[in-house]
Design a protein around this motif. Structure first.
Motif, PDB file in Angstrom:
ATOM      1  N   ARG A  14      24.887 -16.289 -12.612  1.00 51.16           N
ATOM      2  CA  ARG A  14      24.004 -16.745 -11.538  1.00 51.16           C
ATOM      3  C   ARG A  14      23.504 -15.596 -10.665  1.00 51.16           C
ATOM      4  NH1 ARG A  14      27.764 -21.947 -10.010  1.00 51.16           N
ATOM      5  NH2 ARG A  14      27.226 -23.170 -11.853  1.00 51.16           N
ATOM      6  N   ARG A  16      22.787 -12.781 -11.846  1.00 51.76           N
ATOM      7  CA  ARG A  16      21.910 -12.045 -12.754  1.00 51.76           C
ATOM      8  C   ARG A  16      22.442 -10.684 -13.186  1.00 51.76           C
ATOM      9  NH1 ARG A  16      16.790 -13.766 -13.795  1.00 51.76           N
ATOM     10  NH2 ARG A  16      16.341 -15.823 -12.963  1.00 51.76           N
ATOM     11  N   ARG A  75      21.435 -20.795 -11.215  1.00 50.03           N
ATOM     12  CA  ARG A  75      20.835 -19.468 -11.414  1.00 50.03           C
ATOM     13  C   ARG A  75      19.408 -19.537 -10.904  1.00 50.03           C
ATOM     14  NH1 ARG A  75      21.370 -14.927 -15.282  1.00 50.03           N
ATOM     15  NH2 ARG A  75      19.291 -14.164 -15.798  1.00 50.03           N
ATOM     16  N   ALA A  81      19.177 -14.231  -6.175  1.00 54.63           N
ATOM     17  CA  ALA A  81      20.421 -13.674  -6.727  1.00 54.63           C
ATOM     18  C   ALA A  81      20.891 -12.468  -5.916  1.00 54.63           C
ATOM     19  CB  ALA A  81      20.214 -13.278  -8.189  1.00 54.63           C
TER      20      ALA A  81
END
Length: 90
Positions: A14, A16, A75, A81
């Protein structure tokens, strides 16, 4: 896990750091992730805000340390993020 904790592999995905959750799981199982200075080999390890993660970035041996600031339910875009962590300087 309660609402104040998240699985390590889910958070890495999530936030990244990895394109897929299986890639995050493989990195964890492979021993390439440290949580608060200790090697973690279980993708389901609990992660909470304030924890320090150390992980490799890219294939050139670079290492980055980040402090977890928040957890995420999904995500989202890269801008979202980046609010989940802060990069720690050496």
């Amino acid at each position: 896990m309660n609402g104040l904790e998240c699985r390590l592999d889910k958070w890495l995905f999530r936030a990244r750091f990895y394109r897929t959750r299986p890639m995050a799981q493989a990195a964890t199982v492979g021993g390439r992730i440290r949580l608060n200075g200790m090697k973690v080999e279980k993708p389901g390890h609990a992660l909470k805000p304030g924890d320090i993660l150390t992980l490799g970035r890219g294939g050139d041996g670079q290492v980055v340390a980040v402090r977890v600031l928040a957890l995420a339910e999904r995500r989202g875009p890269a801008t979202e993020a980046r609010t989940l962590y802060e990069v720690l300087e050496d």
